[in-house]
Design an enzyme around this catalytic site. Structure first.
Site, PDB file in Angstrom:
ATOM      1  N   SER A  57     -46.301 -11.817 -24.851  1.00 23.99           N
ATOM      2  CA  SER A  57     -47.286 -10.642 -25.291  1.00 23.99           C
ATOM      3  C   SER A  57     -47.106 -10.073 -23.870  1.00 23.99           C
ATOM      4  O   SER A  57     -48.141  -9.037 -24.217  1.00 23.99           O
ATOM      5  CB  SER A  57     -48.548 -10.818 -26.412  1.00 23.99           C
ATOM      6  OG  SER A  57     -48.161 -11.255 -27.451  1.00 23.99           O
ATOM      7  N   LYS A  88     -45.929  -6.759 -23.406  1.00 26.23           N
ATOM      8  CA  LYS A  88     -46.561  -5.022 -23.333  1.00 26.23           C
ATOM      9  C   LYS A  88     -47.220  -4.588 -22.191  1.00 26.23           C
ATOM     10  O   LYS A  88     -47.264  -3.702 -22.360  1.00 26.23           O
ATOM     11  CB  LYS A  88     -47.688  -5.513 -24.289  1.00 26.23           C
ATOM     12  CG  LYS A  88     -47.143  -6.031 -26.094  1.00 26.23           C
ATOM     13  CD  LYS A  88     -48.344  -6.907 -26.896  1.00 26.23           C
ATOM     14  CE  LYS A  88     -47.768  -7.556 -28.039  1.00 26.23           C
ATOM     15  NZ  LYS A  88     -47.851  -8.176 -28.406  1.00 26.23           N
ATOM     16  N   SER A 127     -53.560  -6.849 -28.560  1.00 26.48           N
ATOM     17  CA  SER A 127     -51.461  -7.452 -28.377  1.00 26.48           C
ATOM     18  C   SER A 127     -51.086  -6.996 -30.575  1.00 26.48           C
ATOM     19  O   SER A 127     -50.705  -8.113 -30.806  1.00 26.48           O
ATOM     20  CB  SER A 127     -51.675  -8.804 -28.020  1.00 26.48           C
ATOM     21  OG  SER A 127     -49.991  -9.444 -27.728  1.00 26.48           O
TER      22      SER A 127
END
Length: 479
Positions: free
Chosen positions: A139, A142, A317
């Site tokens: 993640s 991102k 997230s």
């Protein structure tokens, strides 16, 4: 996500009042990484509209009656800085290496780990270990997705959901806003609300003397497969330009949840129901179609500004928002809004920002795809760039970072590294065998450092997270 206009005091800190289901975010004034940069070296500049004011940091516990899921309350963070906002020189590279190299050898990180630490004010490399090698970021990708979207569109951009009137009825046109909600809009909220869109549509139709219509919905803004390569999953709805509440089938607003297999159809059916409640009968079932070129726009609602969507995506997230950000980047660049088109658009924007792209490969916007590859150097340099006064449009990449021990995906961490609570701000990344952490930390001397630590051969996820947390604390412990 910050809400505009309404505030309340919580223990002496101003906290924005947010919508019904949005996680409340608690301002942690001691988490002053960005304040340090701004006050000390004029790196960060002023906080603009859509970004947190006075470092309001949001605690990401849901408050729709889900008290059982909330993490236990944390004690207040210790004072951050005793001296000037930014001290003199950054830590010596040799001292950073001496502090981090033993921590990087923690067995919990496995045999394949990398690190990069950068002094934000001067841009100098303070530490690196295999930092130019591309790893699976999970993640932490991102950060890249968010930076690309902000660079392409700016923080004030809003995603519209519109209703068009044609000869054969009305068309609900999805613009790509996953935060469009089926719940009524609260006063002053900045989310797009399907009931508000139904209100405006019913008024427009009745003004034309129409009390019954046909309804279709237009998904042409996106292309390609809607299902992520991981398949049906509680972490991500099918990627559609039209959905309500991220396709969630419960009342949650973040984290894993059962998802609709047909979020666009569900949104259209809900819209028809809302129109009926407002005295407009919809004939027949809603069907997918295209708004004709001759159709006229009669109603629209807009998402919160892109800066706020970025903050929410990073703090929680949020995979659905991240995939939407990647597709908005593709649209801005004239590419197909598909998984592949979005990935290529993100890569192109990162290259234009001037980040080290050797070995980089973007496969999706969320980091759920294991074929994503970026280096620790890219992530650390991206964070440093986001604090640069010459790139104010990237600021939400920093203001959206979770705060250690207090907000988002870091709220329940740093129990074993308590000295990092309130000082470390970072994006987490977790897949099976992959653990990453990239963010900022303030040193005792007042320097803001950007860091990225990556490991993609872990076997003990919790042990790896603790090791990453200790690395972040170690980077910020040196004068």
């Amino acid at each position: 996500m910050p809400a505009g206009g309404r505030w309340q005091a919580v223990r002496g800190v101003l906290v924005p009042l947010t919508r019904r289901g949005t996680a409340r975010f608690v301002a942690i004034s001691t988490a002053t990484g960005l304040v340090v940069a701004a006050g000390a070296v004029a790196v960060a500049g002023p906080w603009d509209g859509g970004q947190r004011k006075a470092e309001r940091v949001r605690a990401a516990a849901a408050d729709r009656g889900h008290s059982a899921r909330r993490a236990p309350a944390r004690p207040p963070a210790a004072p951050v800085l005793a001296g000037p906002a930014a001290g003199g020189r950054p830590p010596a590279a040799a001292d950073v290496a001496a502090a981090l190299e033993p921590l990087l050898r923690d067995p919990a990180l496995g045999a394949h780990a990398s690190a990069s630490v950068v002094d934000v004010a001067g841009g100098g490399r303070l530490f690196g270990s295999d930092e130019s090698t591309a790893f699976t970021p999970a993640s932490t990708i991102k950060l890249a997705t968010s930076a690309a979207a902000l660079a392409a569109l700016g923080g004030d951009h809003r995603i519209e959901t519109t209703v068009m009137l044609g000869d054969d009825g009305i068309v609900l046109v999805g613009g790509g806003d996953p935060t469009l909600t089926a719940h009524p809009a609260a006063s002053g909220e900045r989310f797009a609300s399907l009931p508000a869109l139904a209100d405006a549509t019913a008024r427009a139709l009745k003004a034309r003397g129409t009390a019954r219509t046909r309804l279709s919905y237009d998904l042409s803004r996106y292309s390609g497969p809607v299902q992520h390569p991981i398949g049906p999953n509680d972490n991500l709805a099918p990627v559609s330009p039209l959905m309500i509440d991220e396709g969630r089938l419960d009342d949650s607003d973040h984290g894993p949840a059962a998802r609709s297999a047909d979020p666009a159809g569900d949104a259209a059916r809900k819209f028809a129901e809302l129109l009926g409640e407002r005295g407009v009968q919809v004939d027949g079932p809603a069907e997918e179609g295209r708004a004709p070129a001759s159709a006229r726009r009669i109603a629209a609602v807009s998402s919160a500004p892109l800066a706020e969507l970025v903050e929410r995506a990073l703090t929680n997230s949020d995979n659905d928002i991240a995939e939407a950000l990647a597709r908005q980047t593709a649209l801005a660049d004239g590419r197909p809004a598909s998984f592949d088109g979005a990935a290529r658009a993100v890569e192109a924007r990162l290259s234009r920002i001037g980040l080290p792209m050797d070995g980089a490969h973007v496969a999706d916007g969320s980091g759920l795809d294991r074929s994503d590859r970026v280096s620790a150097e890219l992530l650390a340099r991206l964070l440093a760039r986001a604090s640069d006064a010459r790139a104010p449009e990237l600021r939400p990449v920093l203001t959206g970072l979770p705060v250690a021990g207090f907000s988002g995906t870091l709220r329940g961490r740093y129990a074993d590294a308590a000295e990092g609570r309130g000082l470390v701000r970072a994006k987490t990344g977790t897949l099976t065998g992959v653990n990453t952490l990239a963010g900022t930390v303030v040193t005792p001397g007042g320097r803001l450092l950007a860091f990225a630590f990556m490991a993609d051969g872990t076997v003990d996820a919790e042990g790896a997270q603790r090791a990453l947390d200790r690395l972040a604390v170690g980077a910020g412990s040196l004068r």
